[in-house]
Design an enzyme around this catalytic site. Structure first.
Site: not given
Length: 314
Positions: A90, A95, A120, A153
């Site tokens: 994931d 990120y 996402k 998200h």
């Protein structure tokens, strides 16, 4: 990463003191029949059960999260997770590590079809056109031509425009499953007034101190798979040293982390623990050779504080 380092020290000291971490790295078959739609792994293999999503796609019930893992640390951690046997990885645009996830996947030599990759679209990329560009960027960084799961998200910005784009790419086969993250039951209900395709997943904060009971019930009712992105609450509220979880763990020679992940599994909730420590990556994978009793599950249910441990994330 200061908080993660402190949690690591706390977690390891507790494990050593209580002598709970003696489990083998061998995965044994899981023989229970009371889990929620999960398919058991083959005998003596480094695999995890799958759940069938509402569109028929199989998704592993245990994955590896990459939030806050950066650059070479991310690449090494993902490589170690893949070597242990994780197949669900994931990540997210937010990120800023998709290229490192992609590099680890490439170096692993594992066939693409054996993996389940999630990313996402972030709030700043919401809307039909922006999210389409974000999707293509994620693919390029990950080094793949499709995603297994793509999520909105957070329910902010023009996320309905993003969903329209995602529905189109889903129909084209460039995304195998589409879903949501951080949606409450009320937000989900409003969202479905315009959505043409039912989301497969809702990824939310969930752990021993925040069970998300309403979201859990709503997800089951709507046949949307609930997924926990913080199965350990990042060690907040003393999860790794919690005496209630520790007492349960003693019966099975398991750690608080393993008890927590097993609790998610028996509730039918996918969990994606994250760690940069190899011993934790292995530890988190070993949850399929024991079963929590109904009494254990009830005891953990009593730990619910019914409030987020991350109020600044709202």
């Amino acid at each position: 990463m200061k908080e993660e380092k402190e949690n690591h020290i706390q977690r390891r000291a507790f494990i050593q003191k209580s002598a709970l971490f003696a489990a083998s790295t061998l995965i044994l078959p899981f023989l229970s029949e009371d889990t929620y739609g999960f398919v058991n792994p083959p005998l003596k293999t480094k695999s995890v059960p799958n759940v069938k999503l509402n569109n028929g796609v199989l998704m592993p019930v245990l994955g590896f999260g990459t939030f806050q893992l950066r650059e070479s640390v991310c690449q090494q951690s993902v490589a170690e997770a893949l070597a242990v046997g994780y197949r669900l990885i994931d990540t997210a645009t937010l990120y800023r590590n998709e290229e490192y996830v992609g590099a680890a996947i490439k170096e692993s030599g594992i066939k693409r079809e054996e993996l389940f990759i999630t990313s996402k679209v972030w709030v700043t990329d919401s809307g039909y056109e922006k999210s389409k560009i974000a999707f293509e960027t994620s693919l390029k960084k990950l080094g793949t031509d499709y995603l297994d799961l793509y999520l909105i998200h957070r329910p902010r910005g023009d996320f309905k425009g993003s969903w329209k784009m995602m529905e189109e790419l889903y129909k084209e086969g460039r995304i195998r499953a589409i879903g949501l993250s951080n949606f409450t039951p009320a937000q989900y209900a409003d969202f479905m007034k315009e959505a043409k395709i039912v989301p497969t997943v809702n990824q939310v904060e969930s752990h021993a101190f925040f069970h998300q009971v309403d979201t859990y019930k709503d997800s089951k009712q709507n046949k949307v798979q609930m997924e926990a992105y913080t199965p350990f609450a990042q060690g907040r509220n003393g999860l790794f040293t919690n005496p209630v979880l520790a007492e349960i763990g003693k019966k099975y020679n398991k750690t608080n982390a393993q008890v927590s992940l097993r609790w998610h599994y028996q509730r039918g909730v996918i969990a994606i623990p994250r760690s940069s420590k190899k011993e934790h990556i292995i530890e988190n994978f070993n949850i399929f050779d024991f079963k929590l009793s109904k009494a254990d599950m009830a005891t953990i249910a009593a730990l619910d504080l019914n409030k987020t441990q991350f109020p600044t994330w709202g």
